[in-house]
Design a protein around this motif. Structure first.
Motif, short mmCIF file in Angstrom:
data_model
loop_
_atom_site.label_atom_id
_atom_site.label_comp_id
_atom_site.label_asym_id
_atom_site.label_seq_id
_atom_site.Cartn_x
_atom_site.Cartn_y
_atom_site.Cartn_z
N SER A 9 0.76 -1.16 -0.11
CA SER A 9 0.07 -0.01 -0.10
C SER A 9 0.95 1.28 0.10
CB SER A 9 -0.90 -0.07 1.07
OG SER A 9 -0.11 -0.03 2.47
N LEU A 10 0.27 2.39 -0.44
CA LEU A 10 0.96 3.74 -0.34
C LEU A 10 0.11 4.49 0.46
CD1 LEU A 10 2.99 5.71 -1.68
CD2 LEU A 10 1.48 5.81 -3.52
N SER A 11 0.77 4.87 1.47
CA SER A 11 0.00 5.69 2.46
C SER A 11 0.57 7.18 2.54
CB SER A 11 0.12 5.10 3.78
OG SER A 11 -0.50 3.71 3.79
N TYR A 12 -0.24 7.83 3.35
CA TYR A 12 0.23 9.32 3.60
C TYR A 12 0.18 10.25 2.41
CZ TYR A 12 2.07 6.94 7.70
OH TYR A 12 2.06 5.92 8.60
N LEU A 13 -0.84 9.83 1.49
CA LEU A 13 -1.07 10.76 0.48
C LEU A 13 -2.03 11.76 0.70
CD1 LEU A 13 -1.44 7.72 -2.36
CD2 LEU A 13 0.31 9.24 -2.26
N SER A 14 -2.23 12.75 -0.11
CA SER A 14 -3.06 14.01 0.67
C SER A 14 -4.50 13.57 -0.16
CB SER A 14 -2.88 15.08 -0.33
OG SER A 14 -3.04 15.18 -1.60
N LYS A 15 -5.56 13.92 0.75
CA LYS A 15 -6.94 13.25 0.63
C LYS A 15 -7.56 13.61 -0.69
CE LYS A 15 -9.37 13.55 4.37
NZ LYS A 15 -9.98 14.38 5.84
N THR A 16 -7.05 14.71 -1.42
CA THR A 16 -7.41 15.49 -2.46
C THR A 16 -6.65 14.80 -3.64
OG1 THR A 16 -6.04 17.49 -2.14
CG2 THR A 16 -8.57 17.25 -1.34
N ALA A 17 -5.90 13.95 -3.72
CA ALA A 17 -4.69 13.42 -4.49
C ALA A 17 -5.59 13.18 -5.81
CB ALA A 17 -4.02 12.51 -3.97
N ASP A 18 -5.08 13.33 -6.95
CA ASP A 18 -5.68 12.99 -8.23
C ASP A 18 -5.16 11.70 -8.83
OD1 ASP A 18 -7.44 12.95 -10.35
OD2 ASP A 18 -6.28 14.31 -11.40
N ILE A 19 -5.42 10.57 -8.03
CA ILE A 19 -4.74 9.29 -8.37
C ILE A 19 -5.60 8.43 -8.97
CG2 ILE A 19 -3.70 7.14 -7.26
CD1 ILE A 19 -2.18 9.17 -5.64
N LYS A 20 -5.27 7.65 -10.03
CA LYS A 20 -6.24 7.01 -10.77
C LYS A 20 -5.56 5.51 -10.94
CE LYS A 20 -8.64 10.48 -13.39
NZ LYS A 20 -7.63 11.63 -12.81
N PRO A 21 -6.39 4.41 -10.82
CA PRO A 21 -5.84 3.23 -11.21
C PRO A 21 -4.81 3.18 -12.60
CG PRO A 21 -7.97 2.90 -10.55
CD PRO A 21 -7.56 4.30 -10.74
N GLY A 22 -3.79 2.42 -12.49
CA GLY A 22 -3.03 2.37 -13.54
C GLY A 22 -1.69 3.21 -13.61
N GLN A 23 -1.77 4.41 -12.80
CA GLN A 23 -0.65 5.16 -12.75
C GLN A 23 0.51 4.39 -11.84
OE1 GLN A 23 -2.86 8.62 -10.87
NE2 GLN A 23 -1.53 9.92 -12.02
N LYS A 24 1.69 4.78 -12.63
CA LYS A 24 2.55 4.01 -11.97
C LYS A 24 3.36 4.68 -10.54
CE LYS A 24 4.34 2.15 -16.18
NZ LYS A 24 5.15 2.19 -17.50
N VAL A 25 4.17 3.84 -9.91
CA VAL A 25 4.53 4.49 -8.49
C VAL A 25 6.10 4.16 -8.51
CG1 VAL A 25 4.55 4.08 -5.88
CG2 VAL A 25 2.48 3.97 -7.25
N TYR A 26 6.68 5.11 -8.15
CA TYR A 26 8.30 5.16 -8.48
C TYR A 26 8.85 5.53 -6.87
CZ TYR A 26 7.93 5.14 -13.33
OH TYR A 26 7.43 4.35 -14.74
N THR A 27 10.26 5.12 -6.84
CA THR A 27 10.70 5.36 -5.54
C THR A 27 11.15 7.02 -5.58
OG1 THR A 27 13.06 4.58 -6.52
CG2 THR A 27 12.01 3.08 -5.01
N SER A 28 11.32 7.61 -4.48
CA SER A 28 11.29 9.14 -4.55
C SER A 28 12.81 9.38 -4.15
CB SER A 28 10.37 9.85 -3.64
OG SER A 28 10.57 9.28 -2.49
N GLY A 29 13.42 8.44 -3.68
CA GLY A 29 14.91 8.67 -3.26
C GLY A 29 14.96 9.37 -1.77
#
Lengths: 267, 180
Positions: free
Chosen positions: A200-220
């Motif tokens: 899971s990816l937590s601590y995102l903002s509640k208003t985040a415009d995130i849709k299925p299919g978007q890729k997740v990368y390491t931020s460093g």
């Protein structure tokens, strides 16, 4: 109670007390020493398993082998071409970064390793690899494949190491979502296994415009993992009381994982 | 002494062997745990101080192999399994007279139940440490599954080790003297 039993109990309690009092540094030393002891058994077992697995592959017909070989030759040429192109782009990128005063970005040095055992405990998602400090491996080194992030090294012995997978709850990775400025922490679920991984990816903002299919990368962020390594793809996004949480499908199929690379430093 | 050595070697080899057995996906990731079976047989066959020595070695090997140290944090202290094995081993050794009378089924069931206790204790420790007492169905399947598999495999291990004992001059007695 007989005297021998009393003496045995006292010796036992003292010995257990000493073991329980070990600090994390010494615990790692004990684990590394034990891994060093069992490494030859794991290597032998792994070789036997590979031989058994390869037995069926060896039964392939000559025509199949020729076909596979031709395919690999084409793939090899394509990869070589890609590699050359990317090398040119890297040089150009570094030249431009220098021009605007940015630090040069280096390519990471990778050490290939083979997985020789999986999931030691019921509640931890770990694998064992056939590389250790003799090969330049240290604890907390990122482990990946060509598809994306696998995890990081924990206990390291002479020629065997334990890798904590991203499907484990204790493996936390700072991540960003493709096409957004959203950053969060990726981690596994407590009851997930490498056969049924859930992250899971937590601590995102509640208003985040995130849709299925978007890729997740390491931020460093955090310094353990290099930035830009694929972690997975968003499956769904839910708004919780305090933050947003996305379920992520790992980029790497942890069930069939056989060979990995350890990031040991920059070239 | 030879039989004790065989049991220690058995602990070590079973620990390595179980690493090559994949978790059972159809049992929600339950594992086939072989080492506790050897440990519990040792608790039945060895005298009290032999059982303690076996619990010490077995618990130490178990923790060294399974418990990861992440970011310099030890979730479960090295050595906790020793205490657990010793406690369960002590209970097991209390049932030795029944074993000598040939009532193996009780010990096989106990071996399974105690294996479940070990898995559950591990989960309780990590869940308390990490926070949030979560008990989804998967937890119970894995705890119960490991126990059922251990109970089913126990007769084979018990029979093999019991068959081996006389060959190395070892005889299980109610209270042993100087076998080590």
């Amino acid at each position: 109670m007989r005297r021998t039993n009393i003496v045995a109990s006292v010796v036992f309690i003292l010995a257990v007390g000493i073991i329980l009092a070990l600090n994390p540094r010494n615990t790692i030393k004990v684990q590394s020493a034990f891994l060093g002891m069992v490494a030859p058994f794991f290597r032998t077992g792994s070789v036997l398993r590979v031989r058994i697995d390869n037995y069926h592959k060896a039964l392939k017909s000559l025509a199949q082998l020729e076909h596979d070989n031709a395919l690999l030759v084409v793939q090899n040429s394509a990869l070589k071409t890609d590699n050359e192109t990317l090398r040119g782009l890297e040089q150009e990128n570094n030249r431009l970064r220098r021009a605007i005063g940015y630090e040069e970005r280096s390519v990471f040095q990778l050490i290939p390793a083979r997985i020789i055992a999986r999931d030691s405990g019921t509640w931890w998602n770990t694998v064992k690899i056939d590389r250790g400090f003799d090969d330049g491996i240290d604890p907390d080194m990122p482990v990946l494949t060509e598809d994306g992030l696998v995890g990081k090294t924990t206990a390291v012995s002479k020629n065997m190491s334990t890798v904590l997978l991203i499907a484990d709850e204790t493996c936390k990775v700072a991540a960003s979502v493709e096409g957004t400025r959203e950053q969060g922490i990726v981690r596994g679920e407590r009851t997930s296994t490498s056969s049924q991984p859930e992250i899971s990816l937590s601590y995102l903002s509640k208003t985040a415009d995130i849709k299925p299919g978007q890729k997740v990368y390491t931020s460093g962020v955090g310094g353990v993992y290099p930035s830009g390594v694929a972690i997975g793809v968003i499956k769904d996004f839910k708004v919780r009381e305090l933050d947003g949480r996305a379920t992520v499908i790992p980029a790497v199929d942890l069930t069939t994982l056989q060979d990995v690379f350890i990031v040991v430093g920059k070239k | 002494m030879i039989f004790f050595g065989i049991l220690v070697a058995g602990l070590f080899l079973s620990l390595v062997a179980q690493e090559f057995i994949q978790p059972l996906a159809w049992l929600y990731g339950a594992r086939v745990l072989l080492m506790p079976i050897v440990m519990f047989y040792g608790a039945l066959a060895l005298p009290y101080w032999g059982m303690l020595a076996l619990a010490f070695l077995g618990g130490l090997m178990w923790d060294a192999m399974t418990v990861p140290v992440v970011d310099s944090t030890v979730e479960i202290s090295l050595g906790w399994s020793i205490l657990l094995y010793a406690t369960l081993g002590a209970i097991m050794s209390g049932f030795r007279p029944l074993f000598q009378r040939g009532r193996w089924e009780i010990h096989c069931l106990m071996s399974g139940f105690f294996t479940s206790v070990i898995v559950l204790a591990e989960y309780l420790m990590i869940t308390i440490r990490r926070g949030g007492l979560i008990f989804p169905n998967e937890v119970w399947w894995r705890v119960g599954g490991a126990g059922v598999i251990a109970a089913l495999l126990s007769p084979f291990f018990f029979f093999t080790l019991n068959w081996l004992a006389p060959y190395v001059g070892y005889e299980i007695k109610p209270e042993q003297k100087g076998i080590l």
